[in-house]
Design an enzyme around this catalytic site. Structure first.
Site, PDB file in Angstrom:
ATOM      1  N   TRP A  14     -45.261  65.020 -12.995  1.00  0.00           N
ATOM      2  CA  TRP A  14     -44.262  64.632 -11.987  1.00  0.00           C
ATOM      3  C   TRP A  14     -43.962  63.144 -12.118  1.00  0.00           C
ATOM      4  O   TRP A  14     -44.738  62.437 -12.771  1.00  0.00           O
ATOM      5  CB  TRP A  14     -44.767  64.962 -10.573  1.00  0.00           C
ATOM      6  CG  TRP A  14     -43.652  65.271  -9.598  1.00  0.00           C
ATOM      7  CD1 TRP A  14     -43.210  64.500  -8.567  1.00  0.00           C
ATOM      8  CD2 TRP A  14     -42.841  66.451  -9.599  1.00  0.00           C
ATOM      9  NE1 TRP A  14     -42.167  65.136  -7.930  1.00  0.00           N
ATOM     10  CE2 TRP A  14     -41.914  66.330  -8.549  1.00  0.00           C
ATOM     11  CE3 TRP A  14     -42.778  67.601 -10.405  1.00  0.00           C
ATOM     12  CZ2 TRP A  14     -40.951  67.300  -8.264  1.00  0.00           C
ATOM     13  CZ3 TRP A  14     -41.818  68.566 -10.119  1.00  0.00           C
ATOM     14  CH2 TRP A  14     -40.920  68.406  -9.061  1.00  0.00           C
ATOM     15  N   ASP A  66     -38.383  56.230  -7.972  1.00  0.00           N
ATOM     16  CA  ASP A  66     -37.481  56.069  -6.825  1.00  0.00           C
ATOM     17  C   ASP A  66     -37.522  57.290  -5.903  1.00  0.00           C
ATOM     18  O   ASP A  66     -38.180  58.284  -6.197  1.00  0.00           O
ATOM     19  CB  ASP A  66     -36.044  55.835  -7.322  1.00  0.00           C
ATOM     20  CG  ASP A  66     -35.436  57.080  -7.939  1.00  0.00           C
ATOM     21  OD1 ASP A  66     -36.148  57.818  -8.655  1.00  0.00           O
ATOM     22  OD2 ASP A  66     -34.242  57.342  -7.694  1.00  0.00           O
ATOM     23  N   GLU A 122     -37.019  60.565  -7.399  1.00  0.00           N
ATOM     24  CA  GLU A 122     -38.085  60.972  -8.315  1.00  0.00           C
ATOM     25  C   GLU A 122     -37.679  60.927  -9.787  1.00  0.00           C
ATOM     26  O   GLU A 122     -38.172  61.703 -10.598  1.00  0.00           O
ATOM     27  CB  GLU A 122     -38.563  62.406  -7.982  1.00  0.00           C
ATOM     28  CG  GLU A 122     -38.650  62.705  -6.519  1.00  0.00           C
ATOM     29  CD  GLU A 122     -39.397  63.983  -6.211  1.00  0.00           C
ATOM     30  OE1 GLU A 122     -38.786  65.054  -6.306  1.00  0.00           O
ATOM     31  OE2 GLU A 122     -40.606  63.898  -5.900  1.00  0.00           O
TER      32      GLU A 122
HETATM   33  C1  NOJ Z   1     -36.526  67.388  -8.796  1.00  0.00           C
HETATM   34  C2  NOJ Z   1     -36.316  66.106  -8.063  1.00  0.00           C
HETATM   35  O1  NOJ Z   1     -36.794  66.209  -6.795  1.00  0.00           O
HETATM   36  C3  NOJ Z   1     -34.874  65.704  -8.148  1.00  0.00           C
HETATM   37  O2  NOJ Z   1     -34.615  64.585  -7.382  1.00  0.00           O
HETATM   38  C4  NOJ Z   1     -34.616  65.425  -9.569  1.00  0.00           C
HETATM   39  O3  NOJ Z   1     -33.259  65.105  -9.762  1.00  0.00           O
HETATM   40  C5  NOJ Z   1     -35.003  66.600 -10.436  1.00  0.00           C
HETATM   41  N1  NOJ Z   1     -36.322  67.109 -10.127  1.00  0.00           N
HETATM   42  C6  NOJ Z   1     -34.981  66.183 -11.886  1.00  0.00           C
HETATM   43  O4  NOJ Z   1     -35.864  65.131 -12.102  1.00  0.00           O
HETATM   44  C1  NOJ Z   2     -35.339  66.133  -4.347  1.00  0.00           C
HETATM   45  C2  NOJ Z   2     -35.057  64.795  -3.778  1.00  0.00           C
HETATM   46  O1  NOJ Z   2     -34.458  64.023  -4.780  1.00  0.00           O
HETATM   47  C3  NOJ Z   2     -36.308  64.125  -3.281  1.00  0.00           C
HETATM   48  O2  NOJ Z   2     -35.954  62.948  -2.600  1.00  0.00           O
HETATM   49  C4  NOJ Z   2     -37.082  65.026  -2.360  1.00  0.00           C
HETATM   50  O3  NOJ Z   2     -38.297  64.406  -2.013  1.00  0.00           O
HETATM   51  C5  NOJ Z   2     -37.356  66.370  -3.005  1.00  0.00           C
HETATM   52  N1  NOJ Z   2     -36.153  66.951  -3.531  1.00  0.00           N
HETATM   53  C6  NOJ Z   2     -37.946  67.350  -1.999  1.00  0.00           C
HETATM   54  O4  NOJ Z   2     -37.008  67.580  -0.974  1.00  0.00           O
END
Ligand code: NOJ
Ligand code: NOJ
Length: 465
Positions: free
Chosen positions: A134, A198, A201
């Site tokens: 992750w 960030d 993620e």
């Molecule tokens: C899941 C993350 O939570 C999302 O923000 C991101 O764009 C995708 N994975 C790809 O990294």
């Molecule tokens: C994707 C988002 O980009 C992230 O900010 C969030 O923590 C996860 N999804 C879970 O909702």
């Protein structure tokens, strides 16, 4: 349809009369649905007490985890409900949820994980560490959790329900820290200089959002430590916040005329040539202290908010030839469609709700300050308000409480906030369920269904209203 079926249908959804029904009745309908939608995702059956699942979806996408960021923001909405509730019984049941969250949070802090510290972004729903790959660490998490838990402690204090024993679970001056708030504050105070991923993620670097919530955690924490006679810690947190402010200020790009979301980034995979990102607005909303430092009244924040809005107005089909307010996404270059990053990014419910909250809260802040000056930086934001009054504003005008222009300004901001919520209404499912995203061309809900944060952000927006 039989009368019985009709009653059943209308209790399930807003459907038939949704079109004609007034905005106000939709607001109260959606408030109830969002409250229920949020509550359903807090400690659902089969999860550890205190867990907030990001969404009930376990597959495509799998959001069935306890994210530190989402949980802190959602429990922040629970706190908003508690603070605004007049009924002791209701307050106490919300407090029970908070205590579950406190205990799970302390367990999260002490569970060995692949980040090797408090920056671990998410945990399994039984409370154990998530051991897959992750983007880690994510250092906004501990700061957001501290902010929410300090609010909780303050609330209990005001209600006269914070006994010394309970207080010790939340905050004790001792080091090494064994209480949940103290552990987060120490982590933030000692690690804010480090890069991290960030809030989306994706990008490893230094982020305006992360830094803003770290600053607020340190300053809220300093006031809090002071209150409990931990004055050395308070001074230390304040010093760190000062140093952090120097770094935050560097995100303002005077040439471009906006705040850049990220500096010193390492990742190549999520390129953001524009560096425009709604994380800046969220940083001001979640990290602002109404003290003039990149808060909602700051013309640098308003300049940035307008540039972000305009970027989404240009690229999303649903924003073309539409009288509704602009549907807002994460950032213009986004390719995450809710299922994979090989698609095209969409508008997000929580981002559009954030724009509603920005307008309501800005109106409240201006009202409290009693005056407002139009500057070259905030003028484009004001001109984008859908009101005749806003169109004739010019740089240098100053409005003060009592003037009709002052009232008109507050009214325009309020109406614009409503226009953002009306945008969400347009794309929400008729039964009031809210997913993560709104398809940029069709407007249909997309991505994780019943995203807890989507519901929580609706609740904080209407409370700001
Ligand atoms: C899941 C993350 O939570 C999302 O923000 C991101 O764009 C995708 N994975 C790809 O990294
Ligand atoms: C994707 C988002 O980009 C992230 O900010 C969030 O923590 C996860 N999804 C879970 O909702």
């Amino acid at each position: 349809m039989s009368a019985v079926a009709l009653v059943a249908a209308t209790t399930l959804c807003f459907s038939a009369s949704a079109g004609e029904s007034s905005f106000e009745s939709w607001l109260s309908f959606q408030r109830d649905q969002s409250r229920a939608g949020m509550m359903a995702n807090i400690s659902p059956r089969g999860t550890a007490l205190g867990v907030v699942v990001a969404s009930p979806s376990r597959d495509n996408p799998d959001y069935y985890y306890h994210w530190i960021r989402d949980a802190a923001l959602v429990m922040g909405s629970v706190m908003s409900l508690a603070e605004n509730s007049a009924a002791t019984k209701e307050q106490m049941s919300l407090e029970d949820l908070m205590w579950d969250y406190v205990r799970l949070s302390r367990r999260n802090q002490t569970t060995p994980n692949r980040s090797g510290g408090l920056g671990e972004p998410k945990f399994d729903v039984d409370g154990s560490a998530f051991d897959g790959d992750w983007g880690r660490p994510q250092n906004d998490g501990p700061a957001l959790r501290a902010i929410t838990l300090i609010r909780f402690a303050r609330h209990l204090e005001r209600q006269g329900r914070l006994t010394p024993q309970l207080r010790a679970q939340l905050y004790q001056a001792e080091l090494p820290a064994r209480s949940v708030i103290k552990a987060d504050l120490e982590y933030v105070a000692h690690n804010w200089r480090d890069k991290s991923f960030d809030l989306w993620e994706e990008v490893y670097g230094q982020h305006f959002y992360t830094r803003m919530v770290q600053r607020r955690a340190l300053l809220d924490g300093a006031d809090f430590a002071e209150f409990y006679s931990d004055s050395e810690a308070a001074a230390f947190y304040r010093d760190q916040a000062k140093a952090l402010e120097q770094e935050i200020s560097k995100h303002w790009d005077s040439q471009a005329g906006y705040v850049r979301i990220t500096r010193d980034s390492d990742s190549q995979d999520h390129r953001k040539p524009s560096d425009l990102d709604v994380g800046v607005v969220l940083g001001a909303l979640h990290g602002g202290r109404n003290d003039g430092f990149f808060d909602l009244g700051s013309d640098k924040i308003l300049a940035t908010a307008e540039k972000i809005r305009a970027s989404f107005e240009r690229i999303y089909g649903i924003n073309q030839n539409s009288s509704a307010a602009t549907a807002i996404g994460r950032y213009p270059e986004d390719t995450y469609d809710g299922y994979s990053t090989k698609g095209t990014g969409n508008a997000w419910v929580l981002a559009t709700n954030a724009y509603a909250e920005l307008h309501y809260s800005l109106a409240a802040l201006i009202k409290q300050r009693g005056s407002f000056t139009v500057t070259a930086r905030n003028l484009p934001f004001l001109k984008a308000l859908n009101s005749p009054f806003a169109k004739i504003l010019s740089v240098g005008q100053k409005f003060t409480k009592g003037q009709s222009e002052f009232t008109a300004l507050l009214g325009s901001l309020h109406d614009q906030g409503d226009a953002y919520l009306a945008r969400v209404r347009k794309h929400a499912n008729p039964d009031g369920s809210l997913s993560e995203q709104m398809n940029r061309d069709t407007g249909y809900m997309q991505g994780a269904p019943n995203l807890t944060w989507s519901h929580a952000s609706f609740l904080t927006a209407i409370l700001a209203r």
